[in-house]
Design a protein around this motif. Structure first.
Motif, short mmCIF file in Angstrom:
data_model
loop_
_atom_site.label_atom_id
_atom_site.label_comp_id
_atom_site.label_asym_id
_atom_site.label_seq_id
_atom_site.Cartn_x
_atom_site.Cartn_y
_atom_site.Cartn_z
N SER A 1 42.03 64.11 66.86
CA SER A 1 43.28 64.20 67.61
C SER A 1 44.25 63.16 67.06
O SER A 1 43.85 62.04 66.76
CB SER A 1 43.02 63.94 69.10
N VAL A 2 45.52 63.56 66.93
CA VAL A 2 46.57 62.65 66.47
C VAL A 2 47.77 62.82 67.39
O VAL A 2 48.26 63.93 67.57
CB VAL A 2 47.01 62.98 65.02
N ALA A 3 48.24 61.70 68.00
CA ALA A 3 49.39 61.78 68.91
C ALA A 3 50.05 60.42 69.07
O ALA A 3 49.42 59.49 69.56
CB ALA A 3 48.97 62.30 70.28
N ASP A 4 51.29 60.30 68.64
CA ASP A 4 52.12 59.11 68.87
C ASP A 4 51.44 57.78 68.54
O ASP A 4 51.41 56.87 69.37
CB ASP A 4 52.60 59.08 70.32
N GLY A 5 50.87 57.64 67.38
CA GLY A 5 50.26 56.39 66.97
C GLY A 5 48.84 56.19 67.44
O GLY A 5 48.18 55.23 67.07
N SER A 6 48.35 57.09 68.29
CA SER A 6 46.95 57.03 68.74
C SER A 6 46.19 58.17 68.10
O SER A 6 46.73 59.26 67.91
CB SER A 6 46.85 57.18 70.26
N ILE A 7 44.96 57.89 67.77
CA ILE A 7 44.11 58.95 67.23
C ILE A 7 42.75 58.88 67.91
O ILE A 7 42.35 57.84 68.43
CB ILE A 7 43.94 58.85 65.69
N GLU A 8 42.07 60.00 67.92
CA GLU A 8 40.69 60.05 68.40
C GLU A 8 39.81 60.36 67.21
O GLU A 8 40.12 61.24 66.39
CB GLU A 8 40.51 61.12 69.47
#
Length: 80
Positions: free
Chosen positions: A31-38
């Protein structure tokens, strides 16, 4: 892992990562979203981190949770 490029990591992060090579975890970006990733590690855990690493969904990475570093190939980025 001495011939790598470090991007926005502290000297202590580099020292910790190099001093404890067994701390690295292989993972895939899920997951990639607004500077955060999983990341889904090969050990079966899911980690959420904040980083400016230019990752893509499905990309293989290495993550060092103690040093708070993510590696994309030879490039290292801070991961908190």
């Amino acid at each position: 892992m001495s011939d790598n490029t470090t991007t926005r990591i502290l000297a202590i992060q580099r020292v910790v990562a190099c001093a404890s090579p067994s701390g690295w975890r292989d993972a895939f970006v899920v997951s990639v979203a607004d500077g955060s990733i999983e990341l889904a590690t090969l050990a079966g855990s899911v980690e959420r981190i904040t980083t400016d690493a230019p990752v893509s969904l499905g990309e293989p990475v290495a993550y060092h949770p103690v040093a708070e570093v993510i590696a994309l190939g030879r490039d290292w980025y801070s991961a908190r």
